[in-house]
Design a protein around this motif. Sequence first.
Motif, mmCIF file in Angstrom:
data_model
loop_
_atom_site.group_PDB
_atom_site.id
_atom_site.type_symbol
_atom_site.label_atom_id
_atom_site.label_comp_id
_atom_site.label_asym_id
_atom_site.label_seq_id
_atom_site.Cartn_x
_atom_site.Cartn_y
_atom_site.Cartn_z
ATOM 1 N N ARG A 1 0.566 -1.318 -0.054
ATOM 2 C CA ARG A 1 -0.017 0.009 -0.109
ATOM 3 C C ARG A 1 0.774 1.310 0.014
ATOM 4 O O ARG A 1 0.646 2.219 -0.620
ATOM 5 N N TYR A 2 1.983 0.983 0.445
ATOM 6 C CA TYR A 2 3.051 2.272 0.549
ATOM 7 C C TYR A 2 4.363 1.898 0.446
ATOM 8 O O TYR A 2 4.570 0.582 0.844
ATOM 9 N N LEU B 1 -2.426 3.063 -9.468
ATOM 10 C CA LEU B 1 -3.630 2.264 -9.534
ATOM 11 C C LEU B 1 -3.795 1.329 -10.293
ATOM 12 O O LEU B 1 -3.178 1.447 -11.429
ATOM 13 N N PHE C 1 -11.157 -0.427 -9.637
ATOM 14 C CA PHE C 1 -9.926 0.259 -9.036
ATOM 15 C C PHE C 1 -9.591 -0.501 -7.737
ATOM 16 O O PHE C 1 -10.333 -0.679 -7.102
ATOM 17 N N GLY C 2 -8.468 -0.851 -7.704
ATOM 18 C CA GLY C 2 -7.655 -1.104 -6.432
ATOM 19 C C GLY C 2 -7.542 -0.048 -5.493
ATOM 20 O O GLY C 2 -7.692 1.063 -6.207
ATOM 21 N N PRO C 3 -7.087 -0.008 -4.245
ATOM 22 C CA PRO C 3 -6.668 1.049 -3.444
ATOM 23 C C PRO C 3 -5.620 1.788 -3.974
ATOM 24 O O PRO C 3 -5.350 3.009 -3.294
ATOM 25 N N GLN D 1 -0.946 8.156 -10.707
ATOM 26 C CA GLN D 1 -1.572 9.340 -10.448
ATOM 27 C C GLN D 1 -0.793 10.366 -9.544
ATOM 28 O O GLN D 1 -0.536 9.995 -8.428
#
Lengths: 113, 116
Positions: B9-10, B91, B107-109, B37
């Motif tokens: 995620r990060y 994304l 979309f995924g997170p 993005q």
Amino acid sequence: DQQVKQNSPSLSVQEGRISILNCDYTNSMFDYFLWYKKYPAEGPTFLISISSIKDKNEDGRFTVFLNKSAKHLSLHIVPSQPGDSAVYFCAASVANTGNQFYFGTGTSLTVIP
Amino acid sequence: EAGVAQSPRYKIIEKRQSVAFWCNPISGHATLYWYQQILGQGPKLLIQFQNNGVVDDSQLPKDRFSAERLKGVDSTLKIQPAKLEDSAVYLCASSLRPDRFSYEQYFGPGTRLTVT
């Protein structure tokens, strides 16, 4: 080259009132338009779409208007609810480019209870 | 129905390092997309797969970015070496139908990448 533009980065509206989000595009070949909604830390989710053969499409509280001569579309939310607070992206597509959509920069909507 | 999964995620890396992102689309979805993005901008398509073949990679910086979708399911996006301007949310999205009216892109997170 930003082909799809959302000139208002943010918008605040009272609960129950109308929210109007605007989107302008430069490519006259665009013939399909969508709105996506995005909550923080989540991916965008599809909201509503419109084809260039129409000038209006409605789905519940959400209505999208398309003005081809002005290269402008807008999303109306009536009545606005606090749960509508999110970032809204418009996107546009050209028929012969496959499935590529060009996204605007987004408008952050805050609905005040 | 499980949604589009992405990991990590990060991620924080230094410039010139390498990084890889993973995406698992919704089961049965033939089309997979990677978007970049950048803060304050809308998502920009990097690459689109139809099953395990590339449909569109015209905006993928091929000197440093690569992507693959083995067996037409999971996909990885790699950046090597990373630059400061690669800091963005990446994304992944998938859709069932391959044609242009498959507006139902799920979309995924996203993976938030910071390059220092």
